[in-house]
Scaffold this motif. Structure first.
Motif, PDB file in Angstrom:
ATOM      1  N   ASP A 127       0.830  -1.208   0.000  1.00 26.40           N
ATOM      2  CA  ASP A 127       0.000   0.000   0.000  1.00 26.40           C
ATOM      3  C   ASP A 127       0.866   1.260   0.000  1.00 26.40           C
ATOM      4  OD1 ASP A 127      -2.309  -1.562   0.103  1.00 26.40           O
ATOM      5  OD2 ASP A 127      -2.355  -1.559   2.285  1.00 26.40           O
ATOM      6  N   THR A 128       1.938   1.244   0.785  1.00 27.01           N
ATOM      7  CA  THR A 128       2.832   2.398   0.864  1.00 27.01           C
ATOM      8  C   THR A 128       3.510   2.659  -0.479  1.00 27.01           C
ATOM      9  OG1 THR A 128       3.264   2.071   3.218  1.00 27.01           O
ATOM     10  CG2 THR A 128       4.901   3.315   1.977  1.00 27.01           C
ATOM     11  N   SER A 129       3.990   1.605  -1.114  1.00 22.00           N
ATOM     12  CA  SER A 129       4.690   1.756  -2.390  1.00 22.00           C
ATOM     13  C   SER A 129       3.746   2.219  -3.491  1.00 22.00           C
ATOM     14  CB  SER A 129       5.358   0.435  -2.774  1.00 22.00           C
ATOM     15  OG  SER A 129       6.331   0.064  -1.811  1.00 22.00           O
ATOM     16  N   ILE A 130       2.526   1.712  -3.489  1.00 26.12           N
ATOM     17  CA  ILE A 130       1.547   2.139  -4.491  1.00 26.12           C
ATOM     18  C   ILE A 130       1.173   3.598  -4.280  1.00 26.12           C
ATOM     19  CG2 ILE A 130      -0.848   1.823  -5.249  1.00 26.12           C
ATOM     20  CD1 ILE A 130      -0.408  -1.193  -4.910  1.00 26.12           C
ATOM     21  N   LYS A 131       1.057   4.022  -3.033  1.00 21.30           N
ATOM     22  CA  LYS A 131       0.766   5.430  -2.739  1.00 21.30           C
ATOM     23  C   LYS A 131       1.859   6.327  -3.304  1.00 21.30           C
ATOM     24  CE  LYS A 131      -0.109   8.544   1.191  1.00 21.30           C
ATOM     25  NZ  LYS A 131       1.068   9.415   1.054  1.00 21.30           N
ATOM     26  N   ARG A 132       3.116   5.960  -3.094  1.00 18.06           N
ATOM     27  CA  ARG A 132       4.234   6.748  -3.626  1.00 18.06           C
ATOM     28  C   ARG A 132       4.220   6.751  -5.153  1.00 18.06           C
ATOM     29  NH1 ARG A 132       8.707   8.401  -1.245  1.00 18.06           N
ATOM     30  NH2 ARG A 132       9.916   7.812  -3.073  1.00 18.06           N
TER      31      ARG A 132
END
Length: 232
Positions: free
Chosen positions: A197-202
């Protein structure tokens, strides 16, 4: 030309062992024991091929060093591997939020670390002949690991590019977080779905208007919404 690794590690024994093993693999190694010195060495021309960065440094957090490297045009896309004694998932999530490509918890196997460094270098290594493909307003150079939205290049990291290519290579198909973990991170036991989720947000933030192509499928995962075109 051999790869150049910038090693930012305040423990002299660890730095010495890693430098010896990396140089044995025909890599050039720059060593810094403080974050400020690491930032200085990173700005040398040419920039390093990869940065191995300890999180616990005496003068500043390695996470802050990571953030500054990502904010500088000369090092925005250089692969970064974090080293830390902190093994909780929230620590890894914060590391990926800062733009790290990989995360290794101390104590670690030197052999495994060297193999993972070599894997990161392979992922970031451009080929001579470009294969540019278009996906709506997004264009990607597959071998060069480069991406553009419109005419503006997007400074994606090696991990973000692999995530992006996983999406566009399966356009229209929903990908579960577990499937993305397996494909992009290799089902590592120390990386959880929050990291996805964090990587997709970035990635969405970097893609700007093209970030809308990455759709959230509630309760399942994510999907690349634009149709997949034929290669140019």
């Amino acid at each position: 030309m051999s790869a150049t690794v910038l090693l930012v590690e305040d423990e002299a024994d660890i730095a010495s062992v890693l430098q010896f093993n990396l140089e044995r693999e025909q890599m050039q190694v720059r060593v810094a024991h403080h974050g400020a010195h690491g930032l200085e060495l990173a700005q040398q021309s040419p920039p390093p091929s990869l940065v191995v960065l300890d999180v616990m440094l005496p003068d500043m957090s390695g996470l802050e060093v990571c953030r500054r490297l990502r904010a500088h045009p000369g090092t925005a896309t250089v692969p970064i591997m974090l080293l830390t004694a902190l093994g909780e998932e929230i620590d890894r999530v914060v590391g990926f939020e800062m733009g790290a490509d990989d995360y290794v918890v101390k104590p670690f196997s030197v052999r495994e670390l060297v193999l993972r460094i070599k894997a990161l270098l392979r992922r970031a290594q451009p080929e001579q002949e470009a294969q540019v493909r278009s996906y709506g307003m997004l264009r990607v150079d597959v071998d060069g690991h480069r991406a553009w939205v419109g005419n503006e290049e997007v400074p994606v990291t090696a991990l973000e590019f692999k995530l992006l290519m996983t999406f566009v290579g399966r356009a229209g198909r929903t990908q579960t977080r577990e499937a993305l973990l397996d494909e992009v991170w290799g089902s590592r036991g120390d990386v959880g779905t929050r990291t996805v989720d964090t990587s997709i947000k970035r990635l969405r933030e970097k893609l700007g208007p093209a970030g809308d192509y990455v759709e959230t499928v509630r309760g399942v995962g994510y999907r690349w919404a634009t149709p997949r075109p034929m290669p140019q």
